[in-house]
Design an enzyme around this catalytic site. Structure first.
Site, PDB file in Angstrom:
ATOM      1  N   SER A 158       0.827  -1.198   0.000  1.00 57.31           N
ATOM      2  CA  SER A 158       0.000   0.000   0.000  1.00 57.31           C
ATOM      3  C   SER A 158       0.871   1.262   0.000  1.00 57.31           C
ATOM      4  O   SER A 158       1.645   1.459  -0.937  1.00 57.31           O
ATOM      5  CB  SER A 158      -0.969  -0.053   1.195  1.00 57.31           C
ATOM      6  OG  SER A 158      -2.000   0.879   1.069  1.00 57.31           O
ATOM      7  N   ASP A 252     -10.155  -4.235  -4.385  1.00 56.60           N
ATOM      8  CA  ASP A 252      -9.288  -3.224  -3.791  1.00 56.60           C
ATOM      9  C   ASP A 252      -9.387  -1.955  -4.630  1.00 56.60           C
ATOM     10  O   ASP A 252      -9.216  -2.002  -5.848  1.00 56.60           O
ATOM     11  CB  ASP A 252      -7.838  -3.736  -3.775  1.00 56.60           C
ATOM     12  CG  ASP A 252      -6.857  -2.778  -3.113  1.00 56.60           C
ATOM     13  OD1 ASP A 252      -7.254  -1.657  -2.736  1.00 56.60           O
ATOM     14  OD2 ASP A 252      -5.679  -3.159  -2.984  1.00 56.60           O
ATOM     15  N   HIS A 282      -7.988  -5.411  -0.162  1.00 60.79           N
ATOM     16  CA  HIS A 282      -6.828  -4.691   0.336  1.00 60.79           C
ATOM     17  C   HIS A 282      -6.538  -5.162   1.760  1.00 60.79           C
ATOM     18  O   HIS A 282      -7.441  -5.300   2.584  1.00 60.79           O
ATOM     19  CB  HIS A 282      -7.118  -3.189   0.341  1.00 60.79           C
ATOM     20  CG  HIS A 282      -5.910  -2.343   0.578  1.00 60.79           C
ATOM     21  ND1 HIS A 282      -5.084  -1.949  -0.455  1.00 60.79           N
ATOM     22  CD2 HIS A 282      -5.376  -1.835   1.705  1.00 60.79           C
ATOM     23  CE1 HIS A 282      -4.094  -1.218   0.036  1.00 60.79           C
ATOM     24  NE2 HIS A 282      -4.262  -1.139   1.343  1.00 60.79           N
TER      25      HIS A 282
END
Length: 311
Positions: A158, A252, A282
């Site tokens: 991320s 995601d 995610h």
């Protein structure tokens, strides 16, 4: 395909708990909430076992940073991987991502150095990027203290995937040899418009409103969303970068930009293994204990990264 049933059950539990959205609270409250969801809820038997781990510090851009070194089982030398944790540059730390770093260490059979950079809003952009670059430059010059040979890789999830991509571009420009990069559902384009940001905007753990909250804290005052230190997809020249494993998840909001970065790397002549994991959301890289499918994806992609590190 539908969301993995094990993960769907967790999403339902979170929804039924009635916790206020992170984006409605303070950064401090978000950090506490995230720590409780990850490190705080992890049973001892679910901690991924590696050879050893130790806490230390490494130099950052404006002072020492906390770091944690994970060593695999067996005798080295090993490749060294610098790992940057996710959390939107606002939340997350060495503890929230302890199991993730352990999985990368075990799965790629490499020494992992997880670096805890400064967080926003106390330290807005480009503080995290500056810390990531400074710490990586120092680690690259002291590989004998870590893996023991010259194979160096970068990894992150991320926001940490963002930082790993940024560091790969800077270290390549420095002339530092890099063996590979492992970008796990990375945030690589601050203001891009992608279908996944609409399709997966709500209900899949990371929500569009939370993404906006993260960006606002980190780079809300920055006037150039295409600055490559913030949006590495817009790097001036991606050619010559190390080969990459880019992991994305079907549900995601960051899915499409991660895949766009993989395509941009390929267009620049870089070998990029882009792996979308269907049924995943995610954050699935920290959900192996609850989802066999997530653990399989973690093991598969980490092993592939290990192959890159060894050429």
């Amino acid at each position: 395909m539908p969301v993995d049933p094990h993960i769907a059950a967790v999403l339902s539990m979170i929804d039924q708990a009635g916790m206020p959205p992170m984006y409605e609270g303070s950064a401090e409250a978000g950090r506490a909430q995230y720590l409780a969801l990850t490190h705080g809820s992890r049973a001892p038997e679910h901690v991924v076992q590696v050879g050893s781990s130790e806490d230390r510090t490494v130099p950052g851009a404006e002072g020492d940073l906390e770091a944690r070194v994970y060593r695999p089982e067996g005798e080295g030398p090993f490749p060294t991987v610098i790992f940057f944790h996710g959390g939107g540059w606002v939340i997350g730390d060495l503890d929230t991502h302890d199991n993730m770093a352990r999985n990368v260490c075990k799965g790629s059979n490499a020494v992992v150095v997880a670096v805890d950079y400064r967080l926003a809003p106390e330290h807005p952009f480009p503080a995290a990027a500056d810390d990531a670059v400074a710490s990586a430059r120092w680690i690259a010059g002291h590989l004998d203290e870590f893996g023991g040979d010259q194979r160096l890789g970068l990894a992150g999830d991320s926001a940490g995937g963002n930082l790993a991509a940024v560091v790969a571009q800077v270290l390549h420009a420095d002339g530092t040899p890099l063996a590979g990069q492992f970008l796990i559902y990375p945030a690589v384009d601050a203001e891009g418009e992608y279908p996944s940001r609409v399709e997966n905007a709500k209900g899949y753990f990371l929500e569009k409103d939370t993404m906006d909250w993260f960006y606002g804290h980190y780079a809300g005052a920055w006037d150039d969303a295409k600055d490559a230190r913030l949006s590495p997809l817009h790097g001036a020249d991606l050619s010559g970068l190390p080969p990459a494993v880019v992991v994305t998840a079907e549900f995601d909001p960051l899915r499409d930009e991660g895949e766009a970065y993989g395509e941009a790397l390929r267009a620049a002549g870089v070998a990029a293994d882009v792996r979308r994991y269907d049924g995943m959301i995610h954050g699935f890289f920290d959900m192996g204990a609850i989802s066999p499918a997530a653990q399989s994806a973690i093991d598969e992609s980490s092993a592939r990264f290990g192959e890159l590190l060894r050429g």
